[in-house]
Design an enzyme around this catalytic site. Structure first.
Site, short mmCIF file in Angstrom:
data_model
loop_
_atom_site.label_atom_id
_atom_site.label_comp_id
_atom_site.label_asym_id
_atom_site.label_seq_id
_atom_site.Cartn_x
_atom_site.Cartn_y
_atom_site.Cartn_z
N LYS A 94 0.81 -1.22 0.00
CA LYS A 94 0.00 0.00 0.00
C LYS A 94 0.85 1.27 0.00
CE LYS A 94 -4.44 -1.43 1.86
NZ LYS A 94 -4.33 -2.89 2.07
N GLU A 116 -10.11 7.30 3.26
CA GLU A 116 -11.03 6.43 4.00
C GLU A 116 -10.31 5.12 4.23
OE1 GLU A 116 -10.91 6.30 0.75
OE2 GLU A 116 -10.90 4.10 0.60
N SER A 385 1.84 -9.80 -0.80
CA SER A 385 1.49 -8.37 -0.75
C SER A 385 1.78 -7.72 0.60
CB SER A 385 0.01 -8.18 -1.11
OG SER A 385 -0.82 -8.98 -0.28
C1 LIG Z 1 -5.04 -3.90 1.43
C2 LIG Z 1 -4.32 -5.16 1.18
C3 LIG Z 1 -4.66 -6.00 0.09
C4 LIG Z 1 -5.83 -5.74 -0.83
O1 LIG Z 1 -5.74 -4.62 -1.64
P1 LIG Z 1 -5.47 -4.68 -3.20
O2 LIG Z 1 -5.76 -3.29 -3.65
O3 LIG Z 1 -6.39 -5.69 -3.81
O4 LIG Z 1 -4.05 -5.05 -3.39
C5 LIG Z 1 -3.90 -7.14 -0.14
N1 LIG Z 1 -2.88 -7.47 0.69
C6 LIG Z 1 -2.54 -6.70 1.75
C7 LIG Z 1 -1.41 -7.14 2.60
C8 LIG Z 1 -3.25 -5.53 2.04
O5 LIG Z 1 -2.90 -4.79 3.09
#
Ligand SMILES: *Cc1c(COP(=O)(O)O)cnc(C)c1O
Length: 417
Positions: A94, A116, A385
């Protein structure tokens, strides 16, 4: 790299029939300003250079690609690799998007940001960016979410942001989005709305995707160096879709590389049980929150309740570019249940010493399922992610660990989770 955003059909901000800008008249000037500024930044190599250098010095990029040898051996199929977005500042991808938008805010000469947040991770990342850039920051959060996410609220406040608990409606993300738009309408001159994923009105889907493309650009090159070839398949979890389109962009033109989006299957198919907009058949095309896409909604266009063990995937809409590429057959979508996520997390922790975020575990679970059926000459890449530290209470609960259960329950009561 193929320009994913150049559809050339004269309809700006549309990807096939998805996307667009559906906003009240009063916001048109602000959106036009943002489009212009983003357009000029995109044409300016110095802007991208500044972005890359900031991520290198502040967030530890490039994040590595790690070969998961133990997990691969355990499954006896394809070789498995992970792109390590968990190693970023604030623990997930993010921050890429948020720092990019921060640089744009500077370029626009604005002094205040609003955002938000549902689970709090995007609010936390935005508050971090605002502290670093010296911007005023207000975060809107449903009152229910504020109560559920005490640790994130604490950090946002300590980083200097003002957190507003929204008491309207169901007091969750949707209500926070409405309140945030209201603020934007009132304070357009000095305020930028930092949208947290690759959704919402044009230019946000394109802009957020562009910032997150750094994941795929790095990953493709790193994978080639490590492995001498490209992966057969790339897996990413899909909430709004920003980390998925981020890594997928690096491989879009490599048609031999299969792209697999992994959605939240929650308890399984059936309205209200999950947040799988494409893999299950409970969603339909509609317009909400400023754009057109597949939404989990009923026949009257009211949004459904969604469920996932991973708060970051618990969202009603999805990036319009991903939807169009899914319809065109370039991206496959699968749903992963909470149960499968828990098993994948256990296996990954025990074999590799890695704790992926519950969101990321959706990619791991699908890859684990498929890699076992593939040959050792093949390879797969998972976008990790984020890291799972934030999920400690949920994970202890999901693993049903008797020894830790009581301690965790007490802490959950203390935190009001
Ligand atoms: C917020 C988040 C997501 C989901 O958001 P995307 O916009 O679909 O990438 C995925 N993995 C983590 C670790 C997150 O914090």
């Amino acid at each position: 790299m193929m320009d994913l955003f150049d559809y050339d059909d004269g309809r700006e901000g549309y990807y096939g029939q998805y996307g667009g800008t559906f906003l009240p008249e009063i916001l048109h000037t602000t959106i036009e300003d943002l489009k212009r500024e983003f357009g000029s930044a995109k044409q300016d190599p110095a802007f991208w250079q500044e972005y890359v250098e900031l991520l290198h010095s502040y967030s530890g990029r490039p994040t590595p690609v790690t070969s998961l040898d133990n997990l691969s051996r355990h499954l006896g199929g394809a070789r498995i690799y992970a792109k390590r977005e968990d190693l970023n500042q604030t623990g997930a991808h993010k921050i890429n998007n948020v720092l990019g938008q921060g640089l744009l805010v500077k370029r626009m000469g604005k002094s205040r940001v609003i955002a938000e947040t549902g689970a709090g991770q995007h609010g936390y990342a935005t508050a971090t960016m605002a502290a670093r850039f010296g911007l005023k920051c207000k975060i809107y959060m449903g009152a229910v979410d504020v109560a559920r996410q005490r640790p994130n609220v604490f950090w946002m406040e300590k980083l200097g942001a003002e957190v507003i608990a929204v008491e309207d409606g169901q007091q969750t993300l949707k209500d926070a989005i409405n309140e945030c738009l209201r603020d934007w309408v009132t304070n357009m001159d000095d305020t930028h709305y930092v949208l947290g994923t690759a959704c919402g009105p044009h230019p946000f889907p394109e802009m957020v995707s562009w910032f997150q493309s750094i994941i795929g650009t790095e990953a493709r090159e790193q994978f080639r160096v490590l492995n001498g070839s490209l992966p057969n398949r790339v897996y990413a979890c899909v909430g709004g879709g920003s980390n998925a389109i981020g890594i997928f962009q690096g491989f879009f033109n490599d048609i031999e590389v299969e792209l697999v989006g992994c959605e939240a299957g929650g308890f399984g198919p059936g309205a209200g049980n999950h947040a799988a907009r494409l893999a299950y058949k409970d969603a339909s095309v509609g317009v909400a929150q400023g754009y057109k896409t597949y939404f989990l909604q009923n026949e009257d266009g009211n949004m459904m309740h969604t469920h996932s063990v991973a708060a970051g995937l618990d969202y009603i809409g999805v990036n319009p570019i991903l939807v169009d590429q899914w319809e065109k057959g370039r991206i496959r979508f699968e749903a992963v249940t909470d149960q499968e996520v828990t098993e994948a997390l256990k296996l990954t922790m025990e074999t590799e010493g890695l704790i992926p975020a519950l969101e990321s575990c959706h990619g791991f679970a699908q890859a684990i399922k498929e890699a076992a059926q593939m040959s050792p000459n093949e390879s797969v890449l998972i976008n990790m992610s984020g890291r799972g530290d934030k999920d400690i209470f949920t994970i202890a609960d999901a693993l049903d660990d008797q020894k830790w259960r009581e301690f965790i329950r007490q802490k959950a009561v203390e935190y009001g989770i």
